[in-house]
Scaffold this active site. Structure first.
Site, PDB file in Angstrom:
ATOM      1  N   ASP A  76       0.836  -1.197   0.000  1.00 15.37           N
ATOM      2  CA  ASP A  76       0.000   0.000   0.000  1.00 15.37           C
ATOM      3  C   ASP A  76       0.874   1.252   0.000  1.00 15.37           C
ATOM      4  O   ASP A  76       2.029   1.242   0.442  1.00 15.37           O
ATOM      5  CB  ASP A  76      -0.960   0.013   1.195  1.00 15.37           C
ATOM      6  CG  ASP A  76      -0.241   0.049   2.531  1.00 15.37           C
ATOM      7  OD1 ASP A  76       0.745  -0.699   2.699  1.00 15.37           O
ATOM      8  OD2 ASP A  76      -0.660   0.824   3.418  1.00 15.37           O
ATOM      9  N   GLU A 140       0.078  -0.795   5.744  1.00 16.48           N
ATOM     10  CA  GLU A 140       1.136  -0.291   6.615  1.00 16.48           C
ATOM     11  C   GLU A 140       1.055   1.213   6.752  1.00 16.48           C
ATOM     12  O   GLU A 140       1.360   1.771   7.803  1.00 16.48           O
ATOM     13  CB  GLU A 140       2.509  -0.690   6.052  1.00 16.48           C
ATOM     14  CG  GLU A 140       3.668  -0.499   7.020  1.00 16.48           C
ATOM     15  CD  GLU A 140       4.337   0.869   6.921  1.00 16.48           C
ATOM     16  OE1 GLU A 140       5.206   1.162   7.776  1.00 16.48           O
ATOM     17  OE2 GLU A 140       4.004   1.647   6.009  1.00 16.48           O
TER      18      GLU A 140
END
Length: 381
Positions: A76, A140
């Site tokens: 991400d 994250e």
């Protein structure tokens, strides 16, 4: 059949073109899973969370014996912003031997370099003297509630905890080979709300000014250094980040005042001890104050070990410079991994991460692939 070679630049471009802005998976986990399956990995998708927007995660492993090396990272990325990009943030354009795109250095480039290094190691029919796994999350950059933490719990329950883990965060401030992170400071956030009695400033005896007590509390908390640092860590730091009253009037004593603070703390403290200290300090000045304290990570340190020494050697072999072992900076998912096994962080140069025109020189991407390959060879060879 011999595993195919995987080019780090091509895979990095594929990953960047999957627009995986937290919490949208963007297809990036799928791109990575396909590449790993081609190398013979057993790939397990591990979505966690509630509702339709479950956090995408992946665990993949090749081999069953030890030593077990795990590479951890995230697909991400943060939002690209609107203006200033010289090419589309998800175009993965290469100009003058530099790869541009959101996630180029943080950290899709690092993931691609590791996969390419594994493919290289498997080439030529060499046996894998151990096992290699990847722990990849799609959350994250967000709250990280259903990401690495949950995957680690699953790994522990299924006998998949590694002997050593490398997190591919961009650790180098200026040049490849600058820094290996062997620990991180802990992080604590606190919100303090002091209640008083609203009144007219001309009649302070009829009011109770909460700002005065809040100022005294903040003075007590910041008056003296928490410590002078330790062997591997700089001094802990208390920073007031906000003081709010919400009072636009010049002749009114407000009824409440609040503040927020953050403590980045070293291995001389625990979050629990600091929370107790804050609570006692606040109660001494304002017994009825509201206190909300949250610890997002404890300080941790990976001491010198043969595996860490191999990583240092691999970095120096490729870059020609011995990397500095460091614990500075913010937090990463290594704070969760440290609860289960030794962990170190090494990746690309992070100067452009989260910025417009995030980029990585193709030469750095190749160098990181070489470093990871040299490390795998030392550990598995």
């Amino acid at each position: 059949m011999e595993p195919e070679l995987i080019d780090a630049l091509s895979l990095a471009q594929e990953l960047i073109r999957a627009p995986s802005v937290t919490p949208d998976s963007g297809g990036a986990i799928g791109v990575l899973g396909d590449a790993l399956r081609r190398l013979g990995f057993d790939v397990i998708d591990l979505p966690f969370g509630d509702g339709a927007e479950r956090t995408p995660n992946l665990f993949a492993r090749l081999g069953l014996s030890g030593p077990h090396l795990c590479f951890a990272g995230h697909t991400d990325v943060v939002p690209p912003g609107i203006e200033g990009w010289t090419s589309g943030p998800f175009d993965a354009a290469v100009r003058s031997d530099v790869l541009y795109g959101r996630g180029a250095c943080d950290m899709k480039g690092g993931i691609a370099a590791f996969v390419s290094a594994v493919a290289r190691h498997l080439g030529g029919g060499r046996p894998l003297n151990g096992s290699i796994s990847l722990l990849i999350t799609g959350d994250e950059e967000g709250p990280a509630t259903y990401g690495t933490v949950k995957v680690l719990e699953w790994m522990a329950a299924n006998g998949q905890i590694p002997d050593f883990c490398v997190v591919g965060e961009p650790t180098n401030p200026d040049h490849m080979g600058d820094v290996i992170k062997i620990g991180r400071r802990g992080s604590l956030n606190a919100r303090i709300v002091v209640h008083g009695v609203q009144g007219h400033v001309a009649y302070p005896q009829r009011a109770d000014n909460p700002i005065h007590r809040l100022m005294a509390i903040l003075s007590d908390l910041t008056a003296h250094p928490l410590d002078k640092g330790s062997e591997w860590f700089e001094p802990s730091s208390v920073q007031v980040t906000s003081v709010d009253v919400g009072n636009d009037a010049t002749n009114v004593i407000p009824g409440r005042a609040s503040a927020r603070l953050n403590i980045r703390f070293n291995d001389r403290h625990t979050g629990r001890d600091l929370a107790h200290w804050i609570t006692e300090t606040v109660r001494a000045r304002a017994p009825g104050a509201e206190i909300d304290i949250r610890v997002s990570g404890e300080a941790f340190l990976t001491p010198p070990s043969p595996q860490l020494g191999m990583l240092v050697e691999a970095v120096e072999e490729v870059t020609g410079r011995p990397p500095r072992l460091d614990t500075g900076g913010g937090t990463s998912d290594a704070r969760f991994i440290s609860r289960y096994c030794p962990v170190a962080e090494f990746g690309l140069v992070g100067a452009s991460m989260h910025k417009v025109n995030e980029h990585v020189p193709v030469a750095d991407l190749r160098a990181l692939t070489d470093i990871y390959a040299a490390f795998i060879e030392r550990l598995m060879g």
